[in-house]
Motif scaffolding. Structure first.
Motif, short mmCIF file in Angstrom:
data_model
loop_
_atom_site.label_atom_id
_atom_site.label_comp_id
_atom_site.label_asym_id
_atom_site.label_seq_id
_atom_site.Cartn_x
_atom_site.Cartn_y
_atom_site.Cartn_z
N PRO A 59 31.85 103.29 84.77
CA PRO A 59 32.33 104.06 85.66
C PRO A 59 31.50 103.75 87.13
O PRO A 59 32.26 103.68 88.19
CB PRO A 59 32.24 105.47 85.04
CG PRO A 59 31.94 105.31 83.76
CD PRO A 59 31.25 104.06 83.71
N ARG A 60 30.20 103.86 87.10
CA ARG A 60 29.57 103.56 88.29
C ARG A 60 29.86 102.06 88.80
O ARG A 60 29.91 101.93 90.06
CB ARG A 60 28.10 103.58 88.14
CG ARG A 60 27.58 104.79 87.73
CD ARG A 60 26.30 105.19 87.25
NE ARG A 60 25.19 104.82 88.45
CZ ARG A 60 23.92 104.60 88.39
NH1 ARG A 60 23.39 104.90 87.30
NH2 ARG A 60 23.36 104.28 89.40
N LEU A 112 23.77 97.65 91.74
CA LEU A 112 24.49 98.54 92.19
C LEU A 112 23.83 98.87 93.67
O LEU A 112 24.33 99.89 94.32
CB LEU A 112 24.51 99.85 91.17
CG LEU A 112 25.48 99.79 90.07
CD1 LEU A 112 25.09 100.96 89.01
CD2 LEU A 112 26.90 100.05 90.54
N ALA A 146 33.15 102.49 90.53
CA ALA A 146 33.56 103.33 91.72
C ALA A 146 32.36 102.45 92.71
O ALA A 146 32.74 102.71 94.03
CB ALA A 146 32.81 104.53 91.35
N SER A 147 31.54 101.59 92.60
CA SER A 147 30.87 101.08 93.66
C SER A 147 31.55 100.18 94.61
O SER A 147 32.37 99.27 94.33
CB SER A 147 29.55 100.19 92.97
OG SER A 147 29.07 99.81 94.15
N SER A 202 27.76 102.85 79.57
CA SER A 202 27.67 104.00 80.52
C SER A 202 27.86 103.66 82.01
O SER A 202 28.01 104.50 82.96
CB SER A 202 26.67 104.81 80.10
OG SER A 202 25.24 104.32 80.38
N TYR A 203 27.32 102.36 82.35
CA TYR A 203 27.14 102.00 83.67
C TYR A 203 28.79 101.63 84.29
O TYR A 203 29.01 101.36 85.44
CB TYR A 203 26.32 100.90 84.03
CG TYR A 203 25.01 101.20 84.22
CD1 TYR A 203 24.42 101.61 85.31
CD2 TYR A 203 24.13 101.57 83.11
CE1 TYR A 203 23.17 102.12 85.42
CE2 TYR A 203 22.78 101.92 83.19
CZ TYR A 203 22.21 102.29 84.52
OH TYR A 203 21.18 102.64 84.53
N ARG A 222 21.04 97.94 87.83
CA ARG A 222 20.85 98.92 88.89
C ARG A 222 20.49 98.27 90.08
O ARG A 222 20.84 98.66 91.32
CB ARG A 222 19.62 99.63 88.42
CG ARG A 222 19.57 100.55 87.21
CD ARG A 222 18.49 101.12 86.90
NE ARG A 222 18.11 102.00 88.05
CZ ARG A 222 16.44 102.65 88.22
NH1 ARG A 222 15.73 102.40 87.06
NH2 ARG A 222 16.25 103.49 88.83
#
Length: 436
Positions: free
Chosen positions: A297-298, A254, A301-302, A294-295, A251
């Motif tokens: 994809p994020r 990101l 995309a980041s 699950s992170y 987190r």
């Protein structure tokens, strides 16, 4: 035999090659440690922390919490800073409250959580500590950018230079968190020694590589974050994930926070010397790692995650599962080839004699054993605090230790599929009592 030889060749070249790359990073770090100390030993510049809060999450920690709190209170940062310790008693029903009540020290704060709020996971206990520290800091008029919040588990002991090293790295205002080296203090038994080999040598080198790539991960012990960085994540920086530390790091990445790693300071913790408990612990870690997939994809995309950093993060998150399935396929292939060697089971498959099978097995065994021996040598040369016979025993046990990790990975897959999330905390070994 071609397929087995090809797979074996890949394992015998790629895995040792990866380990050698890590050894190179570790050697480079050791060679330049003194130079980096002198380079970074600059005068305070207004970015480093003035207050260090050390959070100790405690749930039934009567066996160890006294020594842990005493060691934490004894830690001192650079001149002009102060150290405070906050213990989160998460609804303990043993003698933990009594042990804490017997410690009379102005730097100690005990936060007692009662049911129904207590025992909702380590992440929730850390969130409660964060909110308490945030409120106390703001009420005192402190700048959240100059307050560092560290986590030391109930069995942890920080090195004397711990806070100074954190302060050194946080002189860079872009650094939002720091992770330090992890050691095992009860390494007089083989399982403890092999875990120290894993943390102090292998994981240390991996974190040095990630420090260069900008992808350092946070661990449960020895993680320090600026209060301001945690505040940007809301009222609950830590989650319900089984590896809340790893998820916090993701987190923060990101969110554009920079995380640094130092091998020059450490936190020592208890190693598990019982195979059953060790597998249970690693199963929990593996299941938490699976939750963090699950992170992906994020991360993809980041725009804040650079390509090389993304590749390293994807490898870190996905490689354990690729290894688990790949290893299962290889063992299945081996088993089928051995079954076909038995008379009456048809033509041989890949391996045409027991002699050939033995030769291939010897090559595989050598390839799997070599990295552990190399890491034992690295441990001995760099740390110089363990006897060579102990390290050699750990090196020989290392391949079996990795196999336990694969067992834990498959157990984690089963638990995740069946949606089993509940876990009992790891029981500590008894230690000598101590007070601050």
């Amino acid at each position: 035999m071609t397929a087995i030889l090809l797979v074996g060749f890949a394992l015998l070249t790629l895995w040792p090659a990866y380990n050698l790359a890590l050894v190179a990073f570790s050697a480079g770090d050791a060679a330049t440690a003194g130079r980096r100390r002198r380079r970074d030993a600059i005068a305070p510049n207004g970015n480093e922390p003035l207050t260090f809060w050390i959070v100790v999450p405690a749930l039934n920690e009567e066996r160890v919490v006294g020594r842990t709190v005493a060691a934490a209170l004894a830690l001192a940062g650079p001149v002009g800073t102060r150290t405070r310790v906050l213990v989160v008693d998460d609804g303990s029903d043993d003698r933990t409250p009594d042990v804490l009540a017997a410690i009379d020290h102005p730097g100690l704060t005990v936060l007692r959580r009662e049911f129904p709020n207590a025992r909702k996971g380590k992440g929730e206990a850390l969130n409660a500590a964060f909110r308490a520290i945030r409120d106390l800091s703001l009420a005192a008029g402190e700048d959240p950018r100059r307050v560092a919040v560290g986590v030391i588990d109930g069995d942890g002991r920080g090195s004397t230079n711990l806070l100074s090293e954190v302060s050194r790295l946080m002189r860079d205002r872009g650094v939002g968190a720091v992770q330090v080296r992890v050691r095992i203090h009860n390494r007089d038994r083989v399982l403890g020694a092999v875990q120290d080999l894993e943390f102090a040598a292998v994981a240390n080198a991996g974190q040095l590589l990630r420090d260069a790539a900008g992808t350092v991960g946070l661990g449960g012990n020895g993680q320090f974050a600026r209060l301001s960085s945690l505040m940007r994540l809301g009222a609950a920086p830590w989650s319900h994930c089984l590896v809340e530390d790893l998820e916090l790091g993701l987190r923060m990445h990101l969110g554009g926070e920079r995380i640094r790693y130092t091998s020059l300071a450490y936190v020592k913790q208890q190693g598990l010397v019982d195979v059953k408990r060790l597998v249970r612990q690693r199963t929990r870690w593996a299941q938490g790692n699976l939750q963090c997939v699950s992170y992906v994809p994020r991360l993809i995309a980041s725009r804040r995650i650079r390509n090389h950093a993304l590749l390293e993060m994807l490898y870190y998150l996905l490689a354990p599962w690729m290894n688990a399935f790949g290893t299962a396929a290889v063992f299945g292939l081996w088993g089928y080839a051995m079954w076909r060697l038995v008379p009456g089971h048809g033509d041989t498959f890949l391996i045409h004699s027991w002699g050939q099978l033995f030769e291939v097995a010897v090559v595989w065994a050598a390839g799997m054993t070599a990295p552990g021996v190399v890491w034992a040598a690295v441990h001995r040369v760099q740390l110089r605090d363990e006897k060579l016979p102990t390290l050699l025993k750990a090196a020989l046990a290392y391949p079996f230790f990795l196999m336990l990790g694969l067992v834990a990975t498959w157990r984690a897959i089963g638990r995740q599929i069946s949606r089993r999330q509940a876990w009992a905390k790891t029981e500590r070994l008894a230690e000598e009592p101590a007070t601050a």
